[in-house]
Design an enzyme around this catalytic site. Structure first.
Site, PDB file in Angstrom:
ATOM      1  N   ASP A 100      -5.049   2.537  39.171  1.00 54.62           N
ATOM      2  CA  ASP A 100      -3.645   3.620  38.725  1.00 54.62           C
ATOM      3  C   ASP A 100      -3.666   4.268  39.671  1.00 54.62           C
ATOM      4  OD1 ASP A 100      -2.544   1.068  38.066  1.00 54.62           O
ATOM      5  OD2 ASP A 100      -2.497   1.273  35.802  1.00 54.62           O
ATOM      6  N   TYR A 121       4.578  -9.448  27.065  1.00 52.01           N
ATOM      7  CA  TYR A 121       6.010  -9.902  28.381  1.00 52.01           C
ATOM      8  C   TYR A 121       5.069 -10.753  28.722  1.00 52.01           C
ATOM      9  CZ  TYR A 121       2.688  -7.763  31.211  1.00 52.01           C
ATOM     10  OH  TYR A 121       1.252  -7.454  31.706  1.00 52.01           O
ATOM     11  N   HIS A 173       2.850  -1.717  39.137  1.00 49.63           N
ATOM     12  CA  HIS A 173       2.561  -2.242  39.501  1.00 49.63           C
ATOM     13  C   HIS A 173       3.931  -3.327  39.278  1.00 49.63           C
ATOM     14  CE1 HIS A 173      -0.909  -1.724  36.700  1.00 49.63           C
ATOM     15  NE2 HIS A 173      -1.131  -1.379  37.547  1.00 49.63           N
ATOM     16  N   LYS A 197       9.867  -9.791  34.486  1.00 55.00           N
ATOM     17  CA  LYS A 197       9.393 -10.186  33.386  1.00 55.00           C
ATOM     18  C   LYS A 197      10.070  -9.380  31.915  1.00 55.00           C
ATOM     19  CE  LYS A 197       4.957  -7.377  35.490  1.00 55.00           C
ATOM     20  NZ  LYS A 197       4.533  -6.722  35.831  1.00 55.00           N
TER      21      LYS A 197
END
Length: 182
Positions: free
Chosen positions: A169, A132, A62, A72
């Site tokens: 996904d 994260y 993603h 991130k």
């Protein structure tokens, strides 16, 4: 913190520096000043937790497009993951290259992922959790993805036969066959 450049432009593997005594250890997991000293401008606006019940779960790949592109800082807090990023920035010297890093609860290693890189991971053990921080708020209209098994990248996942993956996904198109944005 110890910053190690990776083969992906702007991505870093970050190791903590432990202050240890008989109680255990203390370490810094993020410091804006230390990041800036490395040339990394990262301001976290959101933190996410991903829990996965089963070994070999794949989440991703993603990313979000501008103006909602996100960097991130990822860490595995329980279990083990094979964390993967793919550079999808056409102007980048590492465009279409991928990197995999093993993040575990025991190695305390983190991965900094710059804007414009797709991100995904595969759990290596049951009951795995990642934490994260991201630099942009989630914007569904800006979400993009690429298939975990896209031949354009030939990512070397740890397991490919018995995986758990969401329908969403599984339905991402291959990178070269769909108009991608960054």
């Amino acid at each position: 913190m110890i910053f190690k450049e990776t083969k992906i432009d702007g991505a870093f593997v970050i190791e903590i520096e432990k202050l240890t005594d008989k109680r255990g250890f203390f370490a810094r997991g993020y410091c804006e000043k230390e990041f800036k000293e490395q040339g990394i401008l990262f301001e976290a606006v959101q933190a996410n937790i991903g829990y996965n019940k089963f070994k070999h779960t794949i989440r991703g790949l993603h990313y979000q497009v501008k103006p909602h592109a996100e960097a991130k800082l990822v860490r595995c807090v329980k279990g083990e993951v094979w964390d993967v990023i793919v550079d999808v920035r056409p102007e980048s010297p590492t465009y279409k290259q991928w990197l995999g890093v093993e993040l575990t609860e025991n190695n305390h290693t983190m991965l900094f992922i710059p804007e414009g890189c797709a991100h995904g991971y595969q759990t290596l053990v049951d009951n795995t959790e990642i934490y994260y921080m991201v630099s942009a708020f989630y914007a569904p209209e800006a979400e993009q993805g690429i298939r975990w098994d896209d031949q354009a990248f030939n990512i070397e996942w740890r397991e490919t036969e018995q995986i758990f993956i969401s329908d969403k996904d599984q339905k991402w198109e291959n990178y070269n066959s769909s108009p991608q944005k960054v």
